[in-house]
Design a protein around this motif. Structure first.
Motif, PDB file in Angstrom:
ATOM      1  N   GLU A 210      73.372  -4.990   5.382  1.00  0.00           N
ATOM      2  CA  GLU A 210      73.266  -3.879   4.286  1.00  0.00           C
ATOM      3  C   GLU A 210      73.368  -4.040   2.858  1.00  0.00           C
ATOM      4  O   GLU A 210      74.595  -4.857   2.228  1.00  0.00           O
ATOM      5  N   ARG A 211      72.547  -4.607   2.040  1.00  0.00           N
ATOM      6  CA  ARG A 211      72.879  -4.067   0.520  1.00  0.00           C
ATOM      7  C   ARG A 211      72.763  -2.598  -0.052  1.00  0.00           C
ATOM      8  O   ARG A 211      72.534  -2.841  -1.380  1.00  0.00           O
ATOM      9  N   GLU A 212      72.015  -2.679   0.173  1.00  0.00           N
ATOM     10  CA  GLU A 212      71.537  -0.619  -0.744  1.00  0.00           C
ATOM     11  C   GLU A 212      70.935   0.042   0.502  1.00  0.00           C
ATOM     12  O   GLU A 212      70.776  -0.545   1.316  1.00  0.00           O
ATOM     13  N   PRO A 213      71.770   1.492   0.678  1.00  0.00           N
ATOM     14  CA  PRO A 213      70.828   2.309   2.065  1.00  0.00           C
ATOM     15  C   PRO A 213      69.729   1.903   2.647  1.00  0.00           C
ATOM     16  O   PRO A 213      68.751   2.495   1.589  1.00  0.00           O
TER      17      PRO A 213
ATOM     18  N   SER B 131      64.470  -6.422   3.972  1.00  0.00           N
ATOM     19  CA  SER B 131      64.389  -5.979   4.701  1.00  0.00           C
ATOM     20  C   SER B 131      64.014  -3.853   4.677  1.00  0.00           C
ATOM     21  O   SER B 131      65.505  -3.834   4.092  1.00  0.00           O
ATOM     22  N   ALA B 132      63.652  -3.431   4.428  1.00  0.00           N
ATOM     23  CA  ALA B 132      63.600  -1.938   4.142  1.00  0.00           C
ATOM     24  C   ALA B 132      62.898  -0.801   5.364  1.00  0.00           C
ATOM     25  O   ALA B 132      61.612  -1.427   5.671  1.00  0.00           O
ATOM     26  N   TYR B 133      63.990  -0.613   5.898  1.00  0.00           N
ATOM     27  CA  TYR B 133      63.524   0.343   6.863  1.00  0.00           C
ATOM     28  C   TYR B 133      63.092   1.971   6.283  1.00  0.00           C
ATOM     29  O   TYR B 133      64.171   2.340   5.482  1.00  0.00           O
ATOM     30  N   TYR B 134      62.005   2.571   6.613  1.00  0.00           N
ATOM     31  CA  TYR B 134      62.114   4.426   6.415  1.00  0.00           C
ATOM     32  C   TYR B 134      60.886   4.667   6.840  1.00  0.00           C
ATOM     33  O   TYR B 134      60.059   4.592   7.900  1.00  0.00           O
TER      34      TYR B 134
END
Length: 473
Positions: free
Chosen positions: A425-428, A448-451
């Motif tokens: 993780e780099r950002e939330p 990767s960004a999960y949302y």
């Protein structure tokens, strides 16, 4: 005099030669893709450790939203047969051949602006579908004048099945002596599809499946419900003495919606020679990652608005969709959005729609105090900030939409969903993971960004449709 002669006569070192020993001041790579991303800023984010978020609600009795879709071939417009099940009498009816027959029975009529489509007091002998244009529902006011109760709108695209392609008046088969309780007047050029109830009953008489479905629909007793369609909780109030109090319970929806986290991903490739030799004064890998992360975040906001599964533009309840009264967004239109929900926190609009609203305020001589959000001053209406977002689309006809949101779990609003603590993780909710170096000495990084986003109750999100953004001449 030649350049060599000029150089020979110079009394000091010239600037071109001096620059060979000087250090150039450089900027980090710039990009025009970065936007304020207001939606990502203002959404309250809920951590979803299991990757799925379930929205539990009270049991709601569906009655059909009355919105249908249309197809067109030249000037001929036709109902998309399966969408007829959005009408209350046909909800749950699955006989496709019969639906095809019903769709073919509609008559197409055109109305000019100002022309009445139906008049109050006339026999309510037809089902009306507004396929294209806008029509006003007029009823007598308290002092004898006509009052606009609502605006019905139409859509000329199959994609617009839910937003404005199918407002209806006269949803169920009325008794033979029923009359219209309002006047429906065309505000623009309107295309209306009309189905006489007599023709409808004749078609039902020829179809045993439809006749049985309508009989079952009429035989089901109206179950107690509140004004929102939820199963009622029986109460006693204002009583005296010792009456027997009603027994009750709050029933739950047995099929709650679940939101699975979506993802935006990219594989960044950086040659190790570039990373090793050309990373002073700026780290090439970090700059490449920074620009890639910005692009992933832009994709995240775009999906939160436009994704057909969880995007906010596609999850507005049909009863929370409203058309503009004229064309451009006016203070009256935004007031209509605000009065349909409590604790409205933000408007979200394309910058062109924000400008169009500003022009309408100027034309009316109305001035609204701006608001401050996150240390930035933004336009506002009735104290509700109007946040610009260029990811809300503009149609080829020059129209767009304006959203209004109530946010937060405490207020049963709109929430963003993400999972924190993911590996790398780099950002939330966003991770960067090295996937190794291949035989060509190219290092790869998976970004990767999960949302996702969830609307907890239908009135947490509203939409103003068919907003014209062009300046009037």
């Amino acid at each position: 005099m030649t350049e060599r002669d000029q150089r020979d006569q110079r009394l000091s070192l010239d600037t071109a030669a001096a620059r060979t020993l000087a250090t150039t001041t450089k900027t980090a790579p710039q990009t025009r893709e970065i936007t304020p991303r207001w939606l990502l800023r203002v959404l309250p984010w809920v951590d979803v450790p299991g990757g799925t978020y379930r929205v539990n609600r009270r049991l709601t009795y569906p009655v059909g939203d009355g919105r249908v879709a249309f197809t067109s071939a030249g000037t001929r417009i036709r109902v998309v047969p399966p969408t007829l099940t959005a009408l209350p009498p046909l909800r749950g009816f699955a006989d496709e051949p019969v639906l095809e027959t019903l769709a073919a029975l509609f008559e197409q009529r055109e109305y000019a602006p100002g022309e009445p489509i139906v008049r109050a007091g006339e026999p309510a002998d037809s089902l009306l579908l507004i396929a294209h244009g806008k029509a006003a529902v007029l009823q007598p006011g308290a002092y004898g004048d006509s009052v606009v109760r609502t605006i019905l709108s139409g859509g000329d695209s199959v994609v617009r099945a839910a937003p404005s392609g199918g407002d209806h008046a006269g949803a169920g088969p009325p008794p033979p002596d029923a009359r219209w309780a309002f006047t429906l007047e065309a505000r623009t050029t309107c295309t209306v599809l009309l189905l006489p109830w007599g023709v409808f009953r004749t078609a039902a008489g020829r179809s045993p499946s439809l006749e049985a479905h309508l009989a079952a629909h009429q035989a089901v007793p109206a179950r107690p419900r509140n004004k929102h369609g939820e199963a009622a909780i029986e109460l006693a109030a204002g009583h005296r003495g010792e009456p027997t109090l009603p027994g009750t319970f709050a029933d739950y929806d047995l099929g709650p919606r679940e939101y699975a986290l979506s993802v935006s991903q990219a594989v960044l490739r950086v040659h190790t020679r570039v990373a090793d030799l050309f990373s002073e004064p700026m780290d090439q890998t970090q700059e490449q990652l920074r620009l890639t992360i910005e692009a992933v975040r832009e994709s995240q906001e775009r999906e939160l608005l436009n994704n057909h599964d969880f995007g906010l533009l596609h999850n507005v309840d049909p009863r929370q969709r409203f058309a503009t009264r004229g064309g451009p967004p006016t203070p009256d239109d935004l007031d209509e959005l605000l009065c349909r929900r409590k604790k409205s926190r933000y408007f979200l609009a394309h910058p062109s729609a924000v400008a169009a609203f500003g022009r309408e305020c100027t034309r009316r001589g109305v001035y609204s105090e701006p608001a401050e959000v996150g240390g930035r001053v933004v336009p506002a209406w009735r104290g509700v900030p109007i946040l610009p977002c260029d990811k809300i689309p503009i149609t080829r006809r020059g129209t767009t939409s304006i959203l209004v949101l109530r946010t937060g779990e405490e207020d049963q609003g709109v929430v963003g969903l993400r999972q924190t603590g993911v590996p790398g993780e780099r950002e939330p909710g966003l991770s960067v993971r090295s996937t190794g170096i291949d035989a060509r000495a190219i290092a790869s990084y998976l970004v990767s960004a999960y949302y996702s986003a969830a609307v907890l109750v239908p009135d947490a999100l509203g939409m103003l449709e068919d907003v014209e953004i062009g300046a009037t001449s």
